[in-house]
Design a protein around this motif. Structure first.
Motif, PDB file in Angstrom:
ATOM      1  N   TYR A  26       0.800  -1.182  -0.024  1.00 41.37           N
ATOM      2  CA  TYR A  26      -0.130  -0.002  -0.074  1.00 41.37           C
ATOM      3  C   TYR A  26       0.788   1.243  -0.101  1.00 41.37           C
ATOM      4  CZ  TYR A  26      -4.004  -2.959   1.469  1.00 41.37           C
ATOM      5  OH  TYR A  26      -4.769  -3.910   1.689  1.00 41.37           O
ATOM      6  N   VAL A  59       3.471   0.360   8.330  1.00 40.88           N
ATOM      7  CA  VAL A  59       2.922   1.295   9.501  1.00 40.88           C
ATOM      8  C   VAL A  59       3.552   0.343  10.703  1.00 40.88           C
ATOM      9  CG1 VAL A  59       1.011   2.057   8.607  1.00 40.88           C
ATOM     10  CG2 VAL A  59       0.834  -0.076   9.476  1.00 40.88           C
ATOM     11  N   CYS A 113      -1.681   2.368  12.975  1.00 44.13           N
ATOM     12  CA  CYS A 113      -2.792   1.704  12.260  1.00 44.13           C
ATOM     13  C   CYS A 113      -4.163   1.871  13.003  1.00 44.13           C
ATOM     14  CB  CYS A 113      -2.419   0.271  11.811  1.00 44.13           C
ATOM     15  SG  CYS A 113      -4.095  -0.518  11.432  1.00 44.13           S
ATOM     16  N   PRO A 114      -5.276   2.567  12.587  1.00 44.92           N
ATOM     17  CA  PRO A 114      -6.352   2.796  13.474  1.00 44.92           C
ATOM     18  C   PRO A 114      -6.954   1.417  13.642  1.00 44.92           C
ATOM     19  CG  PRO A 114      -6.296   4.409  11.732  1.00 44.92           C
ATOM     20  CD  PRO A 114      -5.385   3.346  11.118  1.00 44.92           C
ATOM     21  N   LEU A 115      -6.914   0.383  12.759  1.00 42.51           N
ATOM     22  CA  LEU A 115      -7.344  -0.845  12.994  1.00 42.51           C
ATOM     23  C   LEU A 115      -6.919  -1.260  14.194  1.00 42.51           C
ATOM     24  CD1 LEU A 115      -9.112  -3.336  12.646  1.00 42.51           C
ATOM     25  CD2 LEU A 115      -7.530  -4.035  10.967  1.00 42.51           C
ATOM     26  N   ASN A 137      -2.562  -7.384  12.120  1.00 42.44           N
ATOM     27  CA  ASN A 137      -2.816  -5.956  12.050  1.00 42.44           C
ATOM     28  C   ASN A 137      -3.382  -5.678  13.610  1.00 42.44           C
ATOM     29  OD1 ASN A 137      -2.918  -6.792   9.624  1.00 42.44           O
ATOM     30  ND2 ASN A 137      -3.950  -5.033   8.840  1.00 42.44           N
ATOM     31  N   CYS A 195     -11.158  -1.816   9.576  1.00 41.57           N
ATOM     32  CA  CYS A 195     -10.123  -0.826   8.785  1.00 41.57           C
ATOM     33  C   CYS A 195     -11.044   0.486   8.242  1.00 41.57           C
ATOM     34  CB  CYS A 195      -9.488  -1.816   7.609  1.00 41.57           C
ATOM     35  SG  CYS A 195      -8.868  -0.613   6.678  1.00 41.57           S
ATOM     36  N   VAL A 196     -10.549   1.508   8.965  1.00 44.80           N
ATOM     37  CA  VAL A 196     -11.195   2.710   8.320  1.00 44.80           C
ATOM     38  C   VAL A 196     -11.309   2.889   6.811  1.00 44.80           C
ATOM     39  CG1 VAL A 196     -11.095   4.059  10.532  1.00 44.80           C
ATOM     40  CG2 VAL A 196      -9.230   4.170   8.945  1.00 44.80           C
ATOM     41  N   VAL A 197     -10.151   2.302   6.206  1.00 43.01           N
ATOM     42  CA  VAL A 197     -10.065   2.774   4.596  1.00 43.01           C
ATOM     43  C   VAL A 197     -11.052   1.592   4.063  1.00 43.01           C
ATOM     44  CG1 VAL A 197      -8.534   2.521   2.847  1.00 43.01           C
ATOM     45  CG2 VAL A 197      -7.422   3.002   5.165  1.00 43.01           C
ATOM     46  N   HIS A 198     -10.919   0.291   4.387  1.00 41.57           N
ATOM     47  CA  HIS A 198     -11.882  -0.414   3.629  1.00 41.57           C
ATOM     48  C   HIS A 198     -13.446  -0.545   3.962  1.00 41.57           C
ATOM     49  CE1 HIS A 198      -8.051  -2.540   3.103  1.00 41.57           C
ATOM     50  NE2 HIS A 198      -8.431  -3.137   2.017  1.00 41.57           N
ATOM     51  N   GLU A 202     -11.148  -7.215   4.475  1.00 41.00           N
ATOM     52  CA  GLU A 202     -11.720  -6.209   5.541  1.00 41.00           C
ATOM     53  C   GLU A 202     -12.796  -5.376   4.944  1.00 41.00           C
ATOM     54  OE1 GLU A 202      -8.129  -3.903   6.174  1.00 41.00           O
ATOM     55  OE2 GLU A 202      -6.992  -5.920   6.822  1.00 41.00           O
ATOM     56  N   CYS A 253      -5.152   4.752   2.194  1.00 41.29           N
ATOM     57  CA  CYS A 253      -4.464   4.651   3.725  1.00 41.29           C
ATOM     58  C   CYS A 253      -3.672   6.013   4.082  1.00 41.29           C
ATOM     59  CB  CYS A 253      -4.148   3.503   4.192  1.00 41.29           C
ATOM     60  SG  CYS A 253      -3.651   3.299   5.895  1.00 41.29           S
ATOM     61  N   MET A 304      -0.362   4.896   5.564  1.00 42.00           N
ATOM     62  CA  MET A 304       0.638   4.275   4.487  1.00 42.00           C
ATOM     63  C   MET A 304       1.255   5.236   3.727  1.00 42.00           C
ATOM     64  SD  MET A 304       1.075   0.901   4.615  1.00 42.00           S
ATOM     65  CE  MET A 304       0.463  -0.569   5.364  1.00 42.00           C
TER      66      MET A 304
HETATM   67  S1  SF4 Z   1      -5.161  -0.044   5.232  1.00 45.28           S
HETATM   68 FE1  SF4 Z   1      -6.322  -0.220   7.055  1.00 45.28          FE
HETATM   69  S2  SF4 Z   1      -5.469  -1.824   8.181  1.00 45.28           S
HETATM   70 FE2  SF4 Z   1      -4.105  -1.203   6.806  1.00 45.28          FE
HETATM   71  S3  SF4 Z   1      -2.761   0.121   7.967  1.00 45.28           S
HETATM   72 FE3  SF4 Z   1      -4.204   1.312   6.848  1.00 45.28          FE
HETATM   73  S4  SF4 Z   1      -5.861   1.500   8.286  1.00 45.28           S
HETATM   74 FE4  SF4 Z   1      -4.547  -0.009   9.105  1.00 45.28          FE
END
Ligand code: SF4
Length: 323
Positions: free
Chosen positions: A45, A80, A105-107, A133, A191-194, A219, A279, A282
């Motif tokens: 990523y 991350v 990583c927020p997750l 994660n 995961c805030v992105v997915h 995710e 992300c 990332m």
């Molecule tokens: S994509 Fe989601 S799980 Fe991966 S580092 Fe970013 S926030 Fe965390």
């Protein structure tokens, strides 16, 4: 004196300036890397220019594993924090650097040791499976780790019927469907992105690209995965696309993966259903931060030995089950 960067004539030269500056940084990175004998690894990523300059690219687990086999004693982990932690725990004899200290990583942060202990009291007979994660402390509090590609295999290897799966509820629910004989207790993390990807966005993109296959990461939300032609980890997606005869793909994961998909399949086309599929953590790593990391040997990622010892065991158990 006017700022040399923002005067009108120089703003017109900005793309040229940026290109030269990036070239300068690439040389600098390569020189220091050789001088100190470092290895640069980058997650799928990361920004294109970071993946381009890295010695190895891949998913977090593949990278941590490659780090254990590397001869270099200094590893710069472009990713991350939890990823660099895993690499350090599996290779404690190496110096593992994370170029941007704030890249978290927020997750992973959605699960804490305190809350996990409470959950364990609620389900005393359950085994705890933590997704990679997760923080080192949460791993240390778990029985075994897993990745999105080996989670089913890991869970099937356990004698316990009840499984506390932490921290991603979407991945947990996806896995539960594949292990109906187990009771999977989900954690309320995501995961805030997915999670940003909606069913409507996928349907709209499918309408615009009727010949494209939709590949998605587990995710993603349940209703999004229901639309997928293939669901799997980033490594799984790369393998699937490389082996598919389709020429077009809608990509249901962070858009950084397109760099690798395109590199392996220049004749194929890739589309993201939303431009928001990024992300931010990332993307914090830039060539400038990478150069600084090598130059100043920052930021060293270490885990207190007591935590590292326990967490390492959960990672090693996973490796044992999936070898
Ligand atoms: S994509 Fe989601 S799980 Fe991966 S580092 Fe970013 S926030 Fe965390």
């Amino acid at each position: 004196m006017p700022c040399p960067y923002t005067t009108r004539s120089n703003m017109r030269k900005k793309p040229e300036f940026d290109a030269k500056y990036k070239e300068h940084l690439r040389h600098k990175i390569s020189d220091i890397k050789k001088k100190v004998g470092a290895l640069i690894v980058a997650h799928n990523y990361q920004r294109d220019e970071i993946q381009e300059i890295a010695d190895i690219t891949g998913d977090s687990y593949a990278l941590a594993r490659k780090v254990t086999q590397a001869k270099e004693k200094i590893v710069v982990f472009c990713g991350v924090k939890f990823m660099a932690e895993s690499a350090y725990m599996l290779s404690p004899d190496k110096t593992v650097l994370l170029p941007v200290e704030e890249a978290g990583c927020p997750l992973a942060d959605m699960a804490t040791v305190e809350k996990l202990r409470e959950k364990k009291k609620e389900y005393p007979d359950a085994a705890v499976v933590s997704y990679v994660n997760s923080t080192a402390s949460v791993k240390a509090e778990s029985d075994i780790c897993c990745t999105s590609s080996n989670a089913v295999q890991v869970i099937n290897s356990l004698k316990e019927k009840q499984i506390i799966f932490v921290p991603d509820k979407n991945l947990g629910r996806y896995i539960a469907e594949h292990v109906p004989e187990k009771e999977v207790i989900l954690w309320d993390g995501y995961c805030v992105v997915h999670m940003r990807l909606t069913k409507e966005e996928v349907l709209k993109t499918k309408e615009l690209r009727p010949n494209a296959e939709f590949i998605a990461h587990p995710e993603c939300r349940e209703e999004v995965l229901e639309l997928a032609d293939y669901t799997g980890s980033t490594a799984g997606m790369i393998k699937y696309v490389n082996g598919s005869s389709s020429k077009e793909f809608i990509v249901g994961t962070e858009k950084g993966i397109i760099y690798r998909l395109k590199r392996d399949n220049p004749e194929k086309e890739f589309y993201v259903p939303t431009d928001q599929f990024i992300c931010a953590n990332m993307k914090l790593t830039t060539l400038g931060w990478l150069a600084r990391s090598l130059e100043k040997m920052v930021y060293k990622i270490e885990v207190p030995e007591e935590t590292a010892e326990k967490a390492r065991k959960t990672l090693e158990r996973m490796m044992e089950v999936t070898k």
